[in-house]
Design an enzyme around this catalytic site. Structure first.
Site, PDB file in Angstrom:
ATOM      1  N   ASP A  16      18.794 -41.913  46.331  1.00 50.21           N
ATOM      2  CA  ASP A  16      17.447 -41.335  46.326  1.00 50.21           C
ATOM      3  C   ASP A  16      17.397 -40.241  47.399  1.00 50.21           C
ATOM      4  O   ASP A  16      17.675 -40.511  48.561  1.00 50.21           O
ATOM      5  CB  ASP A  16      16.498 -42.485  46.676  1.00 50.21           C
ATOM      6  CG  ASP A  16      15.051 -42.155  46.458  1.00 50.21           C
ATOM      7  OD1 ASP A  16      14.280 -43.065  46.151  1.00 50.21           O
ATOM      8  OD2 ASP A  16      14.681 -40.980  46.618  1.00 50.21           O
ATOM      9  N   ASP A  71      15.382 -36.630  41.356  1.00 51.57           N
ATOM     10  CA  ASP A  71      16.014 -36.900  42.656  1.00 51.57           C
ATOM     11  C   ASP A  71      16.576 -38.313  42.800  1.00 51.57           C
ATOM     12  O   ASP A  71      16.800 -38.765  43.910  1.00 51.57           O
ATOM     13  CB  ASP A  71      15.021 -36.631  43.786  1.00 51.57           C
ATOM     14  CG  ASP A  71      14.005 -37.749  43.907  1.00 51.57           C
ATOM     15  OD1 ASP A  71      13.569 -38.268  42.871  1.00 51.57           O
ATOM     16  OD2 ASP A  71      13.650 -38.106  45.038  1.00 51.57           O
ATOM     17  N   GLU A  72      16.786 -39.009  41.705  1.00 53.00           N
ATOM     18  CA  GLU A  72      17.292 -40.382  41.786  1.00 53.00           C
ATOM     19  C   GLU A  72      18.348 -40.631  40.732  1.00 53.00           C
ATOM     20  O   GLU A  72      18.182 -40.227  39.577  1.00 53.00           O
ATOM     21  CB  GLU A  72      16.169 -41.388  41.491  1.00 53.00           C
ATOM     22  CG  GLU A  72      15.136 -41.540  42.560  1.00 53.00           C
ATOM     23  CD  GLU A  72      14.069 -42.512  42.095  1.00 53.00           C
ATOM     24  OE1 GLU A  72      14.357 -43.712  42.002  1.00 53.00           O
ATOM     25  OE2 GLU A  72      12.964 -42.055  41.788  1.00 53.00           O
TER      26      GLU A  72
END
Length: 415
Positions: free
Chosen positions: A10, A111-112
């Site tokens: 993350d 973003d993960e």
DNA sequence: CTCGGCATCCTAT
DNA sequence: CTAACGATAGGATGCCGAG
């Protein structure tokens, strides 16, 4: 089946981190180290905080609040405009590094990622060391930090990556659940949002541990049978959902626009619907889908949402057909009160790709398809903004101001 | 009773 | 003084009517 080993990675305050790197490239300050937020158009009254720096968080600034309120909490706040094209580049670079460590990676958001590291002990005998290697490589090669969470399933990996930030590796293995997860407020549990937290608090469930030990029948009384089992499993760290490495087909497409000046007349609303039909159907055509259902949504000045949808007799990917249906739906439903938001959605997507055979070719329909195809190919060559229907130009002033989704880890910060 | 269709709610990034 | 507030997607839920 053997036990699994899952990483969740993350990016810390993704939009702030990525804008910081962008600004550093141009000799600017590191906005991660000062009170700062990333938001939409700063000149818009309706801009909200998409991501905040750690110093900004100390002023009580939270994700999702109006930028104007954040500025009152911290008069020296630096407000940065989001740059979505740059974020996509950062996201791709970050995922390319992650992908080197396993063939099974799931992109969970911009973003993960989840990595399935199961059975890779011969290549990576020390998972914690491997996690540090990934984290440090991303920092050294790309200039921003990530958290890595490690567990035997996706839920535990995700919960672990949300522990102390930034730039940390955490584990959440079965024997650590009581100690690391149970003391947390129940609202920190992934998928336990505001409404569920309130309902669970009503029966005196305050922590994830309370939830884990509550009788399922008690839970069912406040959240229903299905959610009761779901929450019981999650609170006990149980989750057998797989890491899915193939991106799945979209189930629907939508666009919604919050306007600066409230909408009072049907013409303004229809202009927006046409612009939305244009972008939504182009995305659907890009993915070779056709929809069987069209819907509209709108929001009045009291923030009350309404929606109206209709199933079609046959599937379509034609802008004008979708627009005409949306227009009808709006006419049927809207009572004339001023609106602050209008949206259009398509769903029930068909991807089989078989042309419906009709003995009588609809000439008008063929022409509209030719038009859509021509517009799409120009957009493909020169970019989305290169061409638009004349009647959508005005509403595109709003569309282009549209805030781009946050999708950073910030919305997981609850404290 | 189950299912499709629809409106609304909830959750996430 | 209060309220202020984005875009997109997926899934759950509840209701209603048809079969």
């Amino acid at each position: 089946m053997h036990e699994r080993l899952i990483f969740h990675i993350d990016v810390n305050s993704a939009f702030v981190s990525w804008s910081a790197v962008e600004h550093l490239n141009q000799g600017g300050p590191d906005i991660r180290t000062i009170p700062s937020v990333v938001g939409g158009d700063p000149s818009s009254r309706r801009s909200i905080v998409a991501a905040k720096s750690i110093p900004a968080k100390k002023y009580g600034i939270v994700t999702g609040e109006p930028v104007s309120l954040a500025m009152r909490k911290c008069p020296d706040l630096v407000v940065v405009r989001s740059n979505f094209d740059w974020y996509v580049k950062c996201s791709r670079a970050f995922k390319a590094i992650c992908q080197e460590y396993t063939p099974c990676m799931q992109s969970f958001s911009i973003d993960e990622v989840f990595l399935d590291m199961s059975g890779m002990h011969l290549i990576y005998p020390d998972p914690i060391a491997t996690a540090h290697e990934i984290k440090d490589r991303i920092y050294n090669e790309l200039g921003f930090t990530v958290n890595v969470g490690i567990g035997e399933n996706k839920l535990c990996a995700k919960m672990a990556s949300d522990f102390e930030k930034p730039n940390k590796v955490h584990t959440l293995f079965p024997d650590e659940i009581k100690e690391k997860m149970w003391p947390l407020p129940v609202g920190e549990l992934f998928s336990c949002g505001k409404s569920s937290t309130k309902r669970l608090n009503m029966i005196h469930i305050k922590t994830i541990g309370d939830l884990a030990q509550a009788p399922i029948a008690d839970l069912a009384m406040v959240v229903g049978e299905r959610a009761a089992h779901h929450f019981h499993n999650y609170a006990n760290g149980l989750d057998n959902s797989p890491v899915v490495d193939e991106p799945e087909d979209a189930k629907g497409y939508s666009a919604e626009t919050t306007v600066e000046d409230d909408l009072e007349d049907i013409e303004s609303i229809e202009r927006i619907l046409l612009a939305q039909a244009d972008v939504v159907s182009a995305r659907m055509r890009r993915d070779e889908g056709k929809c069987r259902c069209v819907g509209i949504t709108y929001r009045n000045l009291d923030f009350v949402n309404k929606s109206h949808q209709r199933k079609l007799d046959e599937t379509t990917d034609v802008t004008d057909v979708i627009y005409q249906v949306a227009k009808e739906l709006m006419e049927e439903s809207w009572k004339g009160e001023p609106l602050r938001l209008v949206g259009l959605s398509v769903s029930d997507i068909d991807r089989d790709g078989f042309e419906q055979i009709s003995l009588f070719v609809d000439e008008k329909k063929e022409k509209r398809k030719l038009l859509d195809g021509a517009l799409d190919s120009i957009r493909g060559k020169y970019g989305n903004s290169s061409i638009q229907r004349a009647s959508t130009i005005d509403s595109n002033l709003h569309i282009n101001r549209r805030f781009q989704a946050e999708q950073s880890n910030d919305s997981m910060d609850k404290s």
